[in-house]
Design a protein around this motif. Structure first.
Motif, PDB file in Angstrom:
ATOM      1  N   CYS A  23       4.619  -6.378   3.217  1.00  0.00           N
ATOM      2  CA  CYS A  23       6.016  -6.617   3.592  1.00  0.00           C
ATOM      3  C   CYS A  23       6.677  -5.275   3.889  1.00  0.00           C
ATOM      4  N   GLY A  24       7.638  -5.278   4.775  1.00  0.00           N
ATOM      5  CA  GLY A  24       8.450  -4.090   5.049  1.00  0.00           C
ATOM      6  C   GLY A  24       7.589  -2.894   5.395  1.00  0.00           C
ATOM      7  N   ALA A  38       5.169  -1.564   3.793  1.00  0.00           N
ATOM      8  CA  ALA A  38       3.734  -1.794   3.565  1.00  0.00           C
ATOM      9  C   ALA A  38       3.119  -2.468   4.791  1.00  0.00           C
ATOM     10  N   GLN A  90       3.423  -1.068  -2.484  1.00  0.00           N
ATOM     11  CA  GLN A  90       3.717   0.050  -3.370  1.00  0.00           C
ATOM     12  C   GLN A  90       3.781  -0.450  -4.815  1.00  0.00           C
ATOM     13  N   THR A 105       5.470  -7.448  -5.300  1.00  0.00           N
ATOM     14  CA  THR A 105       6.232  -8.184  -4.282  1.00  0.00           C
ATOM     15  C   THR A 105       5.792  -9.647  -4.264  1.00  0.00           C
ATOM     16  N   SER A 107      10.950   3.353   0.840  1.00  0.00           N
ATOM     17  CA  SER A 107       9.603   3.847   0.569  1.00  0.00           C
ATOM     18  C   SER A 107       9.256   4.991   1.524  1.00  0.00           C
ATOM     19  N   GLN A 110      -0.338   5.123   1.592  1.00  0.00           N
ATOM     20  CA  GLN A 110      -0.973   3.861   2.006  1.00  0.00           C
ATOM     21  C   GLN A 110      -1.803   4.061   3.272  1.00  0.00           C
ATOM     22  N   LEU A 169      13.136   1.087  10.424  1.00  0.00           N
ATOM     23  CA  LEU A 169      13.408   0.418   9.139  1.00  0.00           C
ATOM     24  C   LEU A 169      14.082   1.395   8.177  1.00  0.00           C
ATOM     25  N   VAL A 222      10.738  -6.411  -4.769  1.00  0.00           N
ATOM     26  CA  VAL A 222      11.251  -7.720  -4.346  1.00  0.00           C
ATOM     27  C   VAL A 222      10.415  -8.827  -4.985  1.00  0.00           C
TER      28      VAL A 222
HETATM   29  O1  M6R Z   1       6.405  -2.774  -3.202  1.00  0.00           O
HETATM   30  P1  M6R Z   1       6.050  -3.190  -1.827  1.00  0.00           P
HETATM   31  O2  M6R Z   1       5.362  -2.118  -1.042  1.00  0.00           O
HETATM   32  O3  M6R Z   1       5.264  -4.474  -1.785  1.00  0.00           O
HETATM   33  O4  M6R Z   1       7.431  -3.475  -1.100  1.00  0.00           O
HETATM   34  C1  M6R Z   1       7.468  -4.015   0.186  1.00  0.00           C
HETATM   35  C2  M6R Z   1       8.834  -3.855   0.793  1.00  0.00           C
HETATM   36  O5  M6R Z   1       9.790  -4.533   0.048  1.00  0.00           O
HETATM   37  C3  M6R Z   1       9.248  -2.382   0.891  1.00  0.00           C
HETATM   38  O6  M6R Z   1       8.304  -1.636   1.588  1.00  0.00           O
HETATM   39  C4  M6R Z   1      10.605  -2.247   1.596  1.00  0.00           C
HETATM   40  O7  M6R Z   1      10.506  -2.629   2.924  1.00  0.00           O
HETATM   41  C5  M6R Z   1      11.101  -0.810   1.444  1.00  0.00           C
HETATM   42  N1  M6R Z   1      12.396  -0.812   0.854  1.00  0.00           N
HETATM   43  C6  M6R Z   1      11.189  -0.086   2.732  1.00  0.00           C
HETATM   44  O8  M6R Z   1      11.609   1.223   2.565  1.00  0.00           O
END
Ligand code: M6R
Length: 598
Positions: A296-297, A299, A343, A347, A395, A402, A476, A595
């Motif tokens: 997501c996002g 990642a 990360q 999520t 992130s 990653q 983003l 999230v």
């Molecule tokens: O912890 P995660 O990598 O799974 O989180 C995924 C996204 O929520 C996260 O990358 C989000 O898009 C960041 N706030 C972007 O900077």
């Protein structure tokens, strides 16, 4: 999404809870609150806004407290307000709870309770938990908690206090993380290990559906049938320095400056004699036909970047947003592997997507930054990124780590498929060069560009091939923390619609790191300039044209991994722009770090 803290022991519960909430604030910062036992009764203090607002109202209060629970909120049901802040008490004040997650059947449960005459004081889904516990006819508190878990549908981490059971905390979790910390002076509960650093030497990651019962001397764990289960403690391996801001003005700045080291440490891990790639059985990789990388996002953007790298090695990769993968039609592809990138490893969409892949017997690999995470527990194989704790909501260093880990994985798969020796990381030297160049990056142009962007209403990021993936991430980052409307596009797609939005008020940042695509990207630049927009070119190539207003020069490295370099100034651009706008880059509007809800 929301942070939970609990403490029972000999120290001041108020101090421990407030300190813990500060560490968990990145998970949500709409409102915060605490509930402590004070002279045998509950004392609740809660406040809309950031944790500092709560600390302010707690001054001089809760002086002699040794047990309590606290919460920092990211609103899902009900607006951010004092009324909707946690903890919640049941109607007769006999139960206090804090909750992270979403109770999907709360309307039905609430309706049932209202018919019995229960009056609710908030608009949240969470309050129903306290009311259900109050209404329970079970003979023991433990049984009440067990019954609760059978009634709730959705995701939850819940900490509970019962009036009459002073200095005892109950907890339960499902699809939402919760950790128990063991200290000399008592026990803690927390949504993540960051809140327990310097507090405990050992921590236990609660299992799915596990019930915990703690007092200041002991911790007991039970499964969903109330059978006692063993507690597995892990050694705390984080230090205060790892999670503090140090001399940096913001966590995001600290983390951008740590990008080179995040790449370096991740390479080191991938190059170790028993590196994590080697744990993936060769049988799975040698006949591999298809890979889906899911996230997501940011990642997801890392997945997209890696997919271009894989394609150059004839590895077929699709990328999917976890929130889409969960619900799309399953295609039975022979010899497929799914890679999940995250990360936090917490999520919700990514976790559910992984469960679906497992249901279809697809081997699952996770690329995560948090060893204690749920994704790590669920996956078949783990590739750790070594970025260290990432606290800022945006992130940065985790993204760079990653793509490093994914490059290494794609190389490893390539070697296995082609029966090549793959004991060491092929990219080791090239990535070392990247690390070196990033450490010496000159941000002067970025400062100037941030000055321009801070007053912009609209910014576009464009690129072709892998540069499009970098554009996505750059866009983003900017929109997330500076609140400037930003979009990213394939450079060749502009003329199919979006060009209509390009005018003198627009800035277009063009990322061009691929030699074979450079001239084509220049064509897009001319088209944009003809509509009057400001053009900023981000490249390692020489470019001289009146159509370009500013060039952000990139240091040169192997073209295949230029994405590692190109994103770096873009991360700093987002940071600087947000700061110039007077915004807090660590806590962007409406967002939270982890999230854990769908
Ligand atoms: O912890 P995660 O990598 O799974 O989180 C995924 C996204 O929520 C996260 O990358 C989000 O898009 C960041 N706030 C972007 O900077």
């Amino acid at each position: 999404m929301c942070g939970i803290i609990g403490y029972v022991g000999t120290k001041s519960a108020k101090d421990e809870l407030l300190e813990g909430l500060k560490m968990l604030e990145y998970r949500g910062y709409d409102s915060a609150g605490v509930c402590c036992f004070e002279k045998g009764d509950f004392r609740v203090i809660k406040k809309k806004g950031k944790v500092d607002a709560l600390i302010e109202v707690c001054q001089g209060q809760l002086k002699d407290t040794h047990c309590g629970i606290g919460h920092t909120r990211w609103a899902t049901h009900g607006d951010p307000s004092d009324k909707n802040a946690h903890p919640f008490l049941s109607e007769n004040n006999s139960v206090a709870i804090v909750h992270n997650g979403i109770i999907e059947n709360f309307e039905a449960l609430k309706g049932g309770l209202q018919k019995q005459g229960v009056r609710f004081r908030s608009d949240t889904d969470s309050e129903v938990i306290a009311q259900l516990l109050q209404k329970s006819k079970c003979e023991s508190e433990l049984k009440k908690v067990q019954e609760l878990s059978n009634l709730l549908v959705g995701s939850y981490a819940i900490a509970i206090l019962f009036r009459g059971l002073e200095n005892q905390i109950f907890a339960i979790r499902k699809n939402s993380p919760l950790i128990v910390g063991k200290a000399k002076d008592g026990y803690y509960l927390a949504s993540d290990v960051n809140a327990l650093v310097d507090k405990t030497d050992e921590y236990h990651i609660m299992e799915e559906n596990e019930i915990i019962w703690i007092d200041s001397h002991d911790c007991y764990a039970f499964d969903k049938n109330l059978q006692a289960v063993e507690i597995n403690y892990h050694k705390m391996d984080l230090s205060k320095q790892d999670i503090s801001r140090g001399a940096f003005e913001h966590y995001m700045l600290k983390e951008i400056m740590q990008v080179p080291n995040a790449i370096k440490q991740t390479i080191k891990e991938c190059d170790a004699p028993h590196n994590p790639y080697m744990r993936i059985p060769r049988e799975i990789l040698k006949d591999l036909k298809h890979i889906t990388i899911i996230g997501c996002g940011t990642a997801f953007n890392a997945a997209m970047t890696a997919s271009h790298y894989a394609r150059e090695r004839d590895i077929i990769v699709d990328c999917a947003y976890a929130s889409e993968y969960r619900y799309q039609k399953y295609l039975n592809i022979e010899n497929e592997v799914c890679i999940f990138v995250s990360q936090s490893g917490e999520t919700a969409d990514t976790i559910e997507a992984l469960k679906i892949a497992k249901e279809h017997n697809i081997p699952t690999i996770v690329v995560t930054n948090v060893a204690s995470s749920t994704l790590n527990k669920l996956a078949d194989y783990i590739i750790p990124t070594k970025a260290g704790p990432e606290i800022a909501v945006a992130s940065t260093k985790a993204y760079s780590a990653q793509i490093t880990a994914l490059y290494g994985l794609m190389d490893y798969i390539y070697c296995i498929k082609h029966k090549l020796n793959c004991r060491s990381c092929i990219l080791k030297d090239k990535l070392a060069d990247v690390v070196d160049k990033l450490q010496n990056f000159n941000f002067t142009k970025i400062n100037k560009l941030a000055e321009i962007l801070k007053d912009s209403e609209r910014v576009f990021f464009i690129g072709r091939g892998v540069d499009y993936a970098t554009s996505q991430e750059a866009s983003l980052k900017l929109k997330e923390i500076s609140n400037i409307h930003s979009e990213s596009l394939f450079a060749g797609e502009l003329k199919h619609g979006t060009l209509a939005l390009i005018d003198e008020q627009t800035t277009v940042v063009v990322i061009a790191t691929q030699k074979h695509l450079f001239d084509k990207t220049m064509n897009s630049i001319y088209e944009i300039k003809a509509r009057g927009a400001r053009v900023v070119l981000v490249t390692q190539f020489k470019a001289d044209s009146d159509a370009i207003d500013m060039i952000v020069e990139l240091p040169c490295t192997d073209q295949a991994i230029m994405a590692e370099i190109a994103i770096y100034p873009m991360q700093m651009l987002a940071y600087k722009t947000a700061v110039l706008k007077g915004l807090d880059p660590d806590k962007p509007r409406n967002l939270a770090k982890s999230v854990t809800v769908e």
